[in-house]
Design a protein around this motif. Structure first.
Motif, PDB file in Angstrom:
ATOM      1  N   ARG A 207       0.913  -1.102   0.054  1.00  0.00           N
ATOM      2  CA  ARG A 207       0.036   0.023   0.229  1.00  0.00           C
ATOM      3  C   ARG A 207       0.805   1.146  -0.149  1.00  0.00           C
ATOM      4  NH1 ARG A 207      -5.163  -0.956   3.654  1.00  0.00           N
ATOM      5  NH2 ARG A 207      -3.445  -0.971   5.180  1.00  0.00           N
ATOM      6  N   GLY A 208       2.006   1.028   0.474  1.00  0.00           N
ATOM      7  CA  GLY A 208       3.103   2.295   0.409  1.00  0.00           C
ATOM      8  C   GLY A 208       3.274   2.767  -0.881  1.00  0.00           C
ATOM      9  N   LYS A 210       0.913   3.720  -3.098  1.00  0.00           N
ATOM     10  CA  LYS A 210      -0.082   4.728  -3.130  1.00  0.00           C
ATOM     11  C   LYS A 210      -1.202   4.467  -4.410  1.00  0.00           C
ATOM     12  CE  LYS A 210       2.453   7.703  -0.387  1.00  0.00           C
ATOM     13  NZ  LYS A 210       3.303   6.820   0.135  1.00  0.00           N
ATOM     14  N   THR A 250      -3.053 -15.831   3.305  1.00  0.00           N
ATOM     15  CA  THR A 250      -4.145 -16.388   2.849  1.00  0.00           C
ATOM     16  C   THR A 250      -4.198 -16.150   1.120  1.00  0.00           C
ATOM     17  OG1 THR A 250      -5.100 -14.028   3.041  1.00  0.00           O
ATOM     18  CG2 THR A 250      -5.784 -15.892   4.896  1.00  0.00           C
ATOM     19  N   GLY A 263       7.214  -1.099   0.311  1.00  0.00           N
ATOM     20  CA  GLY A 263       6.217  -0.563   0.683  1.00  0.00           C
ATOM     21  C   GLY A 263       5.098  -1.363   1.413  1.00  0.00           C
ATOM     22  N   GLN A 269       0.330 -11.500   8.837  1.00  0.00           N
ATOM     23  CA  GLN A 269      -0.336 -12.453   7.728  1.00  0.00           C
ATOM     24  C   GLN A 269       0.664 -12.693   6.690  1.00  0.00           C
ATOM     25  OE1 GLN A 269      -2.200  -9.994   9.275  1.00  0.00           O
ATOM     26  NE2 GLN A 269      -3.851 -10.915  10.164  1.00  0.00           N
ATOM     27  N   ASN A 284      11.453   0.610   2.860  1.00  0.00           N
ATOM     28  CA  ASN A 284      10.150   1.147   3.642  1.00  0.00           C
ATOM     29  C   ASN A 284      10.669   2.592   4.250  1.00  0.00           C
ATOM     30  OD1 ASN A 284       7.943   1.599   5.436  1.00  0.00           O
ATOM     31  ND2 ASN A 284       7.248  -0.452   5.220  1.00  0.00           N
ATOM     32  N   THR A 285       9.763   3.372   4.086  1.00  0.00           N
ATOM     33  CA  THR A 285      10.184   4.854   4.968  1.00  0.00           C
ATOM     34  C   THR A 285      10.170   4.770   6.281  1.00  0.00           C
ATOM     35  OG1 THR A 285       7.520   5.340   4.603  1.00  0.00           O
ATOM     36  CG2 THR A 285       9.173   6.631   3.138  1.00  0.00           C
ATOM     37  N   ASP A 286       9.363   3.895   7.091  1.00  0.00           N
ATOM     38  CA  ASP A 286       9.299   3.691   8.446  1.00  0.00           C
ATOM     39  C   ASP A 286      10.099   2.602   9.118  1.00  0.00           C
ATOM     40  OD1 ASP A 286       8.351   3.542  10.984  1.00  0.00           O
ATOM     41  OD2 ASP A 286       6.261   2.686  10.590  1.00  0.00           O
ATOM     42  N   GLY A 301      13.828   4.531   3.437  1.00  0.00           N
ATOM     43  CA  GLY A 301      13.621   5.270   2.562  1.00  0.00           C
ATOM     44  C   GLY A 301      12.621   5.281   1.604  1.00  0.00           C
ATOM     45  N   PHE A 304       9.709   5.719  -3.941  1.00  0.00           N
ATOM     46  CA  PHE A 304      10.089   6.646  -5.222  1.00  0.00           C
ATOM     47  C   PHE A 304      11.303   7.241  -5.379  1.00  0.00           C
ATOM     48  CE2 PHE A 304       5.496   6.431  -3.712  1.00  0.00           C
ATOM     49  CZ  PHE A 304       4.927   5.995  -4.895  1.00  0.00           C
TER      50      PHE A 304
ATOM     51  N   THR B  13      -5.417 -15.617  11.900  1.00  0.00           N
ATOM     52  CA  THR B  13      -4.201 -15.218  11.566  1.00  0.00           C
ATOM     53  C   THR B  13      -3.173 -14.830  12.362  1.00  0.00           C
ATOM     54  OG1 THR B  13      -5.275 -13.507  10.558  1.00  0.00           O
ATOM     55  CG2 THR B  13      -5.293 -15.358   9.148  1.00  0.00           C
TER      56      THR B  13
HETATM   57  C1  LIG Z   1      -7.683 -12.784   8.038  1.00  0.00           C
HETATM   58  C2  LIG Z   1      -6.604 -11.953   7.364  1.00  0.00           C
HETATM   59  C3  LIG Z   1      -5.932 -12.621   6.293  1.00  0.00           C
HETATM   60  C4  LIG Z   1      -4.957 -11.703   5.887  1.00  0.00           C
HETATM   61  N1  LIG Z   1      -4.059 -12.286   4.808  1.00  0.00           N
HETATM   62  C5  LIG Z   1      -2.884 -11.663   4.391  1.00  0.00           C
HETATM   63  C6  LIG Z   1      -2.225 -12.060   3.197  1.00  0.00           C
HETATM   64  O1  LIG Z   1      -2.149 -13.181   2.981  1.00  0.00           O
HETATM   65  N2  LIG Z   1      -1.250 -11.208   2.625  1.00  0.00           N
HETATM   66  C7  LIG Z   1      -1.086  -9.936   3.176  1.00  0.00           C
HETATM   67  O2  LIG Z   1      -0.269  -9.312   2.576  1.00  0.00           O
HETATM   68  N3  LIG Z   1      -1.735  -9.547   4.209  1.00  0.00           N
HETATM   69  C8  LIG Z   1      -2.871 -10.204   4.863  1.00  0.00           C
HETATM   70  N4  LIG Z   1      -3.694  -9.693   5.594  1.00  0.00           N
HETATM   71  C9  LIG Z   1      -3.575  -8.355   5.916  1.00  0.00           C
HETATM   72  C10 LIG Z   1      -2.344  -7.779   6.778  1.00  0.00           C
HETATM   73  O3  LIG Z   1      -3.018  -7.842   7.954  1.00  0.00           O
HETATM   74  C11 LIG Z   1      -2.215  -6.331   6.289  1.00  0.00           C
HETATM   75  O4  LIG Z   1      -3.132  -5.555   6.609  1.00  0.00           O
HETATM   76  C12 LIG Z   1      -1.627  -6.151   5.091  1.00  0.00           C
HETATM   77  O5  LIG Z   1      -0.504  -7.040   4.936  1.00  0.00           O
HETATM   78  C13 LIG Z   1      -0.994  -4.632   4.996  1.00  0.00           C
HETATM   79  O6  LIG Z   1      -0.467  -4.392   3.556  1.00  0.00           O
HETATM   80  P1  LIG Z   1       0.731  -3.368   3.054  1.00  0.00           P
HETATM   81  O7  LIG Z   1       1.852  -3.628   3.912  1.00  0.00           O
HETATM   82  O8  LIG Z   1       0.558  -3.280   2.002  1.00  0.00           O
HETATM   83  O9  LIG Z   1      -0.048  -1.904   3.919  1.00  0.00           O
HETATM   84  P2  LIG Z   1       0.234  -1.063   5.044  1.00  0.00           P
HETATM   85  O10 LIG Z   1       0.138  -1.954   6.313  1.00  0.00           O
HETATM   86  O11 LIG Z   1      -0.720   0.060   4.902  1.00  0.00           O
HETATM   87  O12 LIG Z   1       1.816  -0.725   5.028  1.00  0.00           O
HETATM   88  C14 LIG Z   1       2.319   0.294   3.966  1.00  0.00           C
HETATM   89  C15 LIG Z   1       3.587   0.375   4.340  1.00  0.00           C
HETATM   90  O13 LIG Z   1       4.288   1.437   3.330  1.00  0.00           O
HETATM   91  C16 LIG Z   1       5.167   2.226   3.830  1.00  0.00           C
HETATM   92  N5  LIG Z   1       5.220   3.366   3.126  1.00  0.00           N
HETATM   93  C17 LIG Z   1       4.375   4.218   2.952  1.00  0.00           C
HETATM   94  N6  LIG Z   1       4.858   5.109   2.048  1.00  0.00           N
HETATM   95  C18 LIG Z   1       5.904   4.748   1.497  1.00  0.00           C
HETATM   96  C19 LIG Z   1       7.065   5.199   0.473  1.00  0.00           C
HETATM   97  N7  LIG Z   1       6.857   6.174  -0.387  1.00  0.00           N
HETATM   98  N8  LIG Z   1       8.155   4.431   0.438  1.00  0.00           N
HETATM   99  C20 LIG Z   1       8.312   3.219   1.152  1.00  0.00           C
HETATM  100  N9  LIG Z   1       7.511   2.684   2.007  1.00  0.00           N
HETATM  101  C21 LIG Z   1       6.264   3.441   2.184  1.00  0.00           C
HETATM  102  C22 LIG Z   1       4.665   2.431   5.332  1.00  0.00           C
HETATM  103  O14 LIG Z   1       5.616   2.852   6.263  1.00  0.00           O
HETATM  104  C23 LIG Z   1       3.945   1.237   5.572  1.00  0.00           C
HETATM  105  O15 LIG Z   1       4.626   0.082   6.413  1.00  0.00           O
HETATM  106  C24 LIG Z   1      -4.479 -10.447   6.192  1.00  0.00           C
HETATM  107  C25 LIG Z   1      -5.432  -9.796   7.135  1.00  0.00           C
HETATM  108  C26 LIG Z   1      -6.390 -10.711   7.879  1.00  0.00           C
HETATM  109  C27 LIG Z   1      -7.195 -10.056   8.806  1.00  0.00           C
END
Ligand SMILES: Cc1cc2nc3c(=O)[nH]c(=O)nc-3n(C[C@H](O)[C@H](O)[C@H](O)COP(=O)(O)OP(=O)(O)OC[C@H]3O[C@@H](n4cnc5c(N)ncnc54)[C@H](O)[C@@H]3O)c2cc1C
Ligand SMILES: Nc1ncnc2c1ncn2[C@@H]1O[C@H](COP(=O)(O)O)[C@@H](O)[C@H]1O
Lengths: 322, 248
Positions: A207-208, A210, A250, A263, A269, A284-286, A301, A304, B13
């Motif tokens: 999701r990072g 965007k 999953t 990101g 999970q 990752n920025t964080d 970092g 982008f 999970t």
């Molecule tokens: C039952 C269940 C099953 C699940 N199964 C899975 C699964 O199989 N796979 C899975 O992935 N998730 C799963 N999830 C979801 C999981 O809990 C997280 O919500 C998900 O993995 C988060 O996705 P993310 O890291 O992309 O987003 P976020 O948690 O929003 O993280 C985004 C990251 O990007 C970073 N960021 C922001 N801007 C930038 C930038 N410019 N440059 C670099 N970094 C940046 C932020 O610091 C942050 O760490 C499950 C959840 C549940 C409840």
């Protein structure tokens, strides 16, 4: 009595997982003081299995089998196992073999163990190590039945070269029309690109990043590395990327040599499904993102800025090492 | 159409995984159990069949009485009846044999199971069940439509998807895609009240063998600290991946 391995091919060409399964089967055969036989369906270059310790190949050529059919394939492997008097059957963990393996196990009344990551620690009783709880643990599992079916994880046992002289025999099993009561009518598949299941390297975005419009640099990075692209669950839930790219507990499991997470925060999970990868890199920025605790290398970092630089450096590296 | 949804009762999970009794058992202490996520997608798809095509939906789970809250949740989401086979689900082949007996007794046309349970990740119950019953089988199923006896399904394959045609009765190993995350249903108060009045049949297991036994468990080795590379020195990462990790 021999060990039988199903060596999977696509368009006549063996997949890497076929050589890995063959390596595993010949290790088991050695432990049991016997030889390893492979069964291949519409594959070319069957002799190449000799590089991985296979003494005999049963080669099936049949146009009816040009498209994968789980029941038909399972029945053929079962017939071969019976003919060979095989007590141990080895398969890989592709989506097709995962489809056929439980059918095969039931046909042979074989105890089955999935996600096996190491050679048997004992063959009598027969005990293997497998991952459980989506890589959050291991189990040492004993198989109690006379015939045993082992589904080996991708990239865990590895390729073991062991040059053996190989004989290739034609095998013409009975293929019954009732096997095709489940029929493939259309396949929609990217060609010429690495898939998450087969790739040595996987580049994954979260999701990072965007929005979907920013995936160009992810694809370019993957191209430079010959990698498959993947994503976190919310990214596929929001429709930024196709479901087939969703990895994690999953989603699809990842067991690559290198996994690059960009990101992605590293939720439990997500980590559970990718932690079987050998080397993990996080961008990752964080600095507090949980992925840093699970990774081998990290850059704190902005993706982008970092990713375009990384692409540039990799291109330079490739030019130098070409 | 009579549908059976097979539900496996698994740790949430987010659970931390620990073992107990000299590493011979999974430690359920403090662990929250839920409907296996792959089965939750299947259960919601079954609700759509019920609402749009007038299907009857039963759920079945092989497990001890501790599985009942999870089974009740499936009833609260809208299943009509539940069956619990009173046995510990120690091995996939054992579970498949128990479920095969349930299907034979109930005369189901469509059996919806999950691609895999997220606890032991066997990925074997649906295929074994289909084979024991000599029914059609579609694994990693991401879409299913039924018209009369005809079934059109979509299967996820490595790098894409495949359309499949078959007929009832059929067993599927389902996953996300059958419905989307946003389609999943959370039981409401009315559902929970109604679930209390619905039938939950507890039946004795049939004689069956466990083909495998877990002897011992182990936790993954602790991970070493991450090596950080400065964002201004990205070339160093390429160097480490080549010379140290040897992955490029
Ligand atoms: C039952 C269940 C099953 C699940 N199964 C899975 C699964 O199989 N796979 C899975 O992935 N998730 C799963 N999830 C979801 C999981 O809990 C997280 O919500 C998900 O993995 C988060 O996705 P993310 O890291 O992309 O987003 P976020 O948690 O929003 O993280 C985004 C990251 O990007 C970073 N960021 C922001 N801007 C930038 C930038 N410019 N440059 C670099 N970094 C940046 C932020 O610091 C942050 O760490 C499950 C959840 C549940 C409840
Ligand atoms: N104990 C159980 N009771 C009912 N269904 C089960 C049980 N275990 C597994 N299943 C079903 O089989 C699917 C695959 O499970 P597994 O083969 O254990 O990975 C699950 O998603 C369930 O639908």
């Amino acid at each position: 009595m021999s060990v039988l391995v199903y060596t999977e091919s696509e368009n006549g060409k063996f997949k890497k997982n076929a050589f890995e399964a063959a390596s595993y089967a010949s290790e088991v055969a050695q432990q049991m003081g016997t030889t390893a036989t492979a069964i291949s369906i519409n594959a070319n270059e069957n002799e190449s299995l000799g590089n991985y310790g296979i003494a005999k190949v049963l080669n099936v050529s049949n146009d009816k089998l040009s498209t994968f059919n789980a029941k038909a394939y399972a029945n053929i492997i079962a017939e071969a196992a019976k003919n060979e008097g095989a007590k141990v059957i080895v398969v890989s963990s592709s989506s097709d073999t995962k489809f056929l393996a439980p059918i095969l196990a039931t046909n042979l009344e074989a105890g089955m163990v999935s996600n096996v990551v190491a050679a048997p620690e004992s063959t009598s009783p027969f005990i293997v190590k497998r991952t459980v709880f989506s890589n959050k643990g291991f189990a040492h599992t004993q198989i109690n039945t006379e015939i045993k079916l082992i589904a080996v994880s991708n990239n865990a046992f590895g390729l073991v070269e062991n040059t053996t002289s190989t004989t290739v025999e034609d095998f013409s099993p009975t293929v019954s029309d009732t096997d095709f009561s489940t029929k493939s009518t259309e396949i929609d598949k990217v060609v010429g690109k690495a898939t998450i299941a087969d790739a040595d390297i996987v580049v994954s975005g979260g999701r990072g990043l965007k929005g979907p419009e920013n995936w160009g640099m992810i694809e370019e990075l993957a191209d430079v590395l010959g990698a498959a692209t993947a994503c976190s669950k919310p990214v596929s839930d929001m429709g930024w990327r196709p479901h087939s790219e969703h990895v994690g507990q999953t989603g699809k499991p990842v067991a690559s040599n290198l996994y690059i997470a960009i990101g992605i925060s590293g939720a439990i999970q997500h980590l559970a499904g990718v932690s079987a990868s050998k080397t993990k890199v996080v961008i990752n920025t964080d600095p507090e993102a949980p992925f840093f605790k699970a990774a081998d290398y990290g850059i704190v970092g902005d993706a982008f800025e970092v990713v375009p630089k990384l692409i540039e450096k990799l291109k330079e590296f490739k030019a130098q090492n070409a | 159409m009579k549908i059976l949804v097979c539900i496996s009762n698994v740790p949430d999970t987010t659970s931390k995984i620990n073992f107990t009794d000299g590493n011979t058992k999974f430690d359920t202490n403090g662990v929250q159990f839920v409907i296996n996520p792959n089965d939750e997608f299947g259960l919601t798809r079954a609700m759509w069949f019920k609402e749009k095509q007038g299907a009857t939906v039963h759920v079945a789970s092989v497990g001890g009485s501790s599985a009942e809250p999870t089974i009740r949740k499936a009833l609260a989401i809208g299943a009509d009846e539940a069956i619990r086979v009173d046995a510990e689900p120690t091995d996939g082949y054992f579970v498949a044999q128990q479920l095969a007996a349930v299907v034979k007794n109930g005369g189901y046309d469509l059996i919806i199971a999950g691609r895999e349970s997220i606890d032991y990740n066997g990925g074997m119950v649906p295929g074994m069940l289909a084979t024991l019953l000599d029914m059609n089988f579609v694994n990693t199923c991401i879409n299913i439509e039924v018209e009369g006896n005809n079934v059109k399904a979509m299967r996820e394959i490595d790098g894409g998807k495949e359309k499949i045609e078959t007929t009832l009765p059929v067993v599927i190993g389902g996953q996300k895609g059958l419905v989307e995350e946003s389609d999943l249903r959370i039981p409401n108060m009315r559902g929970i009240m109604m679930a209390r009045k619905k039938t939950l049949n507890v039946i004795a297991p049939i004689d069956a063998i466990a083909a495998t036994t877990d002897i011992k468990f182990e936790q993954p080795a602790p991970k070493g600290a991450v090596k950080l590379v400065d964002a201004d020195n990205v070339g160093e990462l390429v160097n480490l991946l080549h010379n140290e990790a040897k992955v490029i």
